[in-house]
Design a protein around this motif. Structure first.
Motif, short mmCIF file in Angstrom:
data_model
loop_
_atom_site.label_atom_id
_atom_site.label_comp_id
_atom_site.label_asym_id
_atom_site.label_seq_id
_atom_site.Cartn_x
_atom_site.Cartn_y
_atom_site.Cartn_z
N PHE A 291 0.84 -1.19 0.00
CA PHE A 291 0.00 0.00 0.00
C PHE A 291 0.88 1.25 0.00
O PHE A 291 1.98 1.26 0.55
CB PHE A 291 -0.91 0.01 1.23
N SER A 292 0.38 2.29 -0.63
CA SER A 292 1.09 3.57 -0.66
C SER A 292 0.99 4.24 0.71
O SER A 292 -0.12 4.44 1.23
CB SER A 292 0.49 4.48 -1.74
N VAL A 293 2.15 4.58 1.30
CA VAL A 293 2.19 5.26 2.59
C VAL A 293 3.12 6.47 2.44
O VAL A 293 4.33 6.33 2.34
CB VAL A 293 2.69 4.34 3.72
N SER A 294 2.53 7.65 2.42
CA SER A 294 3.26 8.89 2.15
C SER A 294 3.97 9.41 3.39
O SER A 294 3.75 8.93 4.51
CB SER A 294 2.28 9.96 1.66
N GLU A 295 4.81 10.42 3.19
CA GLU A 295 5.46 11.07 4.32
C GLU A 295 4.43 11.66 5.27
O GLU A 295 4.57 11.56 6.51
CB GLU A 295 6.41 12.17 3.85
N ALA A 296 3.37 12.27 4.73
CA ALA A 296 2.34 12.87 5.57
C ALA A 296 1.68 11.81 6.46
O ALA A 296 1.41 12.05 7.65
CB ALA A 296 1.30 13.57 4.71
N GLU A 297 1.43 10.63 5.89
CA GLU A 297 0.81 9.58 6.70
C GLU A 297 1.77 9.04 7.75
O GLU A 297 1.38 8.77 8.89
CB GLU A 297 0.30 8.43 5.83
N VAL A 298 3.04 8.88 7.40
CA VAL A 298 4.02 8.44 8.39
C VAL A 298 4.05 9.40 9.57
O VAL A 298 4.04 8.99 10.73
CB VAL A 298 5.42 8.31 7.75
N ARG A 299 4.05 10.69 9.28
CA ARG A 299 4.07 11.68 10.36
C ARG A 299 2.78 11.63 11.18
O ARG A 299 2.82 11.73 12.42
CB ARG A 299 4.30 13.07 9.78
N ARG A 300 1.66 11.45 10.53
CA ARG A 300 0.40 11.37 11.26
C ARG A 300 0.39 10.17 12.20
O ARG A 300 -0.09 10.25 13.35
CB ARG A 300 -0.77 11.27 10.27
N LEU A 301 0.91 9.06 11.74
CA LEU A 301 0.89 7.84 12.51
C LEU A 301 1.88 7.84 13.67
O LEU A 301 1.57 7.38 14.78
CB LEU A 301 1.19 6.63 11.61
N PHE A 302 3.08 8.35 13.41
CA PHE A 302 4.17 8.15 14.36
C PHE A 302 4.55 9.37 15.20
O PHE A 302 5.12 9.21 16.28
CB PHE A 302 5.42 7.64 13.62
N GLU A 303 4.26 10.59 14.73
CA GLU A 303 4.75 11.76 15.46
C GLU A 303 4.18 11.91 16.87
O GLU A 303 4.84 12.55 17.70
CB GLU A 303 4.54 13.02 14.63
N PRO A 304 3.04 11.35 17.21
CA PRO A 304 2.64 11.43 18.62
C PRO A 304 3.65 10.82 19.58
O PRO A 304 3.77 11.27 20.72
CB PRO A 304 1.31 10.67 18.65
N CYS A 305 4.39 9.81 19.12
CA CYS A 305 5.34 9.11 20.01
C CYS A 305 6.78 9.13 19.51
O CYS A 305 7.69 8.74 20.27
CB CYS A 305 4.92 7.65 20.19
N PHE A 306 7.02 9.59 18.28
CA PHE A 306 8.34 9.54 17.69
C PHE A 306 8.72 10.89 17.07
O PHE A 306 7.85 11.60 16.57
CB PHE A 306 8.42 8.49 16.57
N GLU A 307 10.00 11.19 17.07
CA GLU A 307 10.54 12.23 16.21
C GLU A 307 10.78 11.59 14.85
O GLU A 307 11.40 10.53 14.75
CB GLU A 307 11.85 12.78 16.76
N VAL A 308 10.30 12.21 13.79
CA VAL A 308 10.34 11.63 12.45
C VAL A 308 11.20 12.49 11.53
O VAL A 308 10.98 13.69 11.42
CB VAL A 308 8.92 11.50 11.86
N THR A 309 12.18 11.86 10.87
CA THR A 309 13.04 12.54 9.92
C THR A 309 13.05 11.77 8.60
O THR A 309 13.31 10.55 8.60
CB THR A 309 14.48 12.65 10.44
N LEU A 310 12.76 12.44 7.51
CA LEU A 310 12.89 11.83 6.18
C LEU A 310 14.36 11.83 5.79
O LEU A 310 14.98 12.89 5.68
CB LEU A 310 12.06 12.59 5.15
N LEU A 311 14.93 10.64 5.59
CA LEU A 311 16.35 10.52 5.25
C LEU A 311 16.59 10.49 3.75
O LEU A 311 17.59 11.03 3.27
CB LEU A 311 16.93 9.25 5.88
#
Length: 218
Positions: A167-187
């Motif tokens: 399934f397609s999982v965009s940067e926006a979705e990754v941030r929505r899912l994980f930023e409540p508990c994680f710092e997210v950096t696109l490498l």
């Protein structure tokens, strides 16, 4: 995407998600996570991925979770290892050298009462339908120590509609899912373009592979 779906995929060898070489972005970016030597790396929905061998070569122990017994068996057979087996909570644990592969439902992983310093996901999140991804993100947060690192690889493509993985999982979705508990950096981002058969055929207008560093908040 129930258990029977995945068992059928392995039984009929419809495992296009398996790669015959180590992921490029894993090799490029893993060192940026500064994971300590001998740290145990959690690999959810691991299949028989060669990426686990590469991580072991970096000095890490591997805790993989996989539903299919065929995938686990093939992983050890392909490596020439003869694993020991024992039951542990909801899992059949296969163990050899630096590899502990837990055969069973990953969403029961908390029953092991264990947390990890690092995790790697190339094909887990993108294998899950949208309603399950938030459950997965919250579970990963509970399984990692505060300050723990995770390397996450997803794919993004258009049109994004798909009935089966990946399934397609965009940067926006990754941030929505994980930023409540994680710092997210696109490498990094690999734009496959016409080298991707679905783009070349006109089925997709683009197909990108994204790589993220996630750090569990304290």
């Amino acid at each position: 995407m129930d258990a029977e779906f995945w068992h059928q995929r392995w039984q009929t060898s419809r495992i296009g998600f398996h790669r015959s070489r180590v992921n490029q972005q894993l090799q490029q970016y893993w060192q940026e996570l500064a994971v300590p030597d001998q740290a145990e790396v959690l690999v959810p929905l691991c299949g028989k991925s060669l990426d686990m061998h590469w991580l072991a070569e970096q000095g890490h122990r591997i805790a993989g979770f996989e539903l299919s017994p065929l995938a686990v068996r093939d992983f050890f057979a392909d490596a020439g290892f003869i694993p020991q087996q024992h039951r542990l909570e909801h899992y059949l644990c296969w163990q050899a050298v630096d590899f502990n592969l837990f055969q069973g439902d990953f969403f029961q992983a908390e029953s092991l009462n264990k947390r990890y310093e690092a995790a790697y996901d190339r094909a887990a999140l993108i294998a899950l339908p949208e309603p399950v991804r938030s459950l997965y993100a919250r579970l990963m947060a509970r399984l990692l120590h505060p300050g723990g690192h995770m390397l996450l690889v997803t794919v993004e493509f258009a049109p994004a509609q798909s009935d089966t993985p990946p399934f397609s999982v965009s940067e926006a979705e990754v941030r929505r899912l994980f930023e409540p508990c994680f710092e997210v950096t696109l490498l990094g981002c690999i734009e496959e373009g016409m080298s991707n058969p679905r783009v070349a055929s006109g089925e997709r207008t683009f197909f990108n592979e994204l790589c993220f560093k996630l750090v569990r908040r304290q």
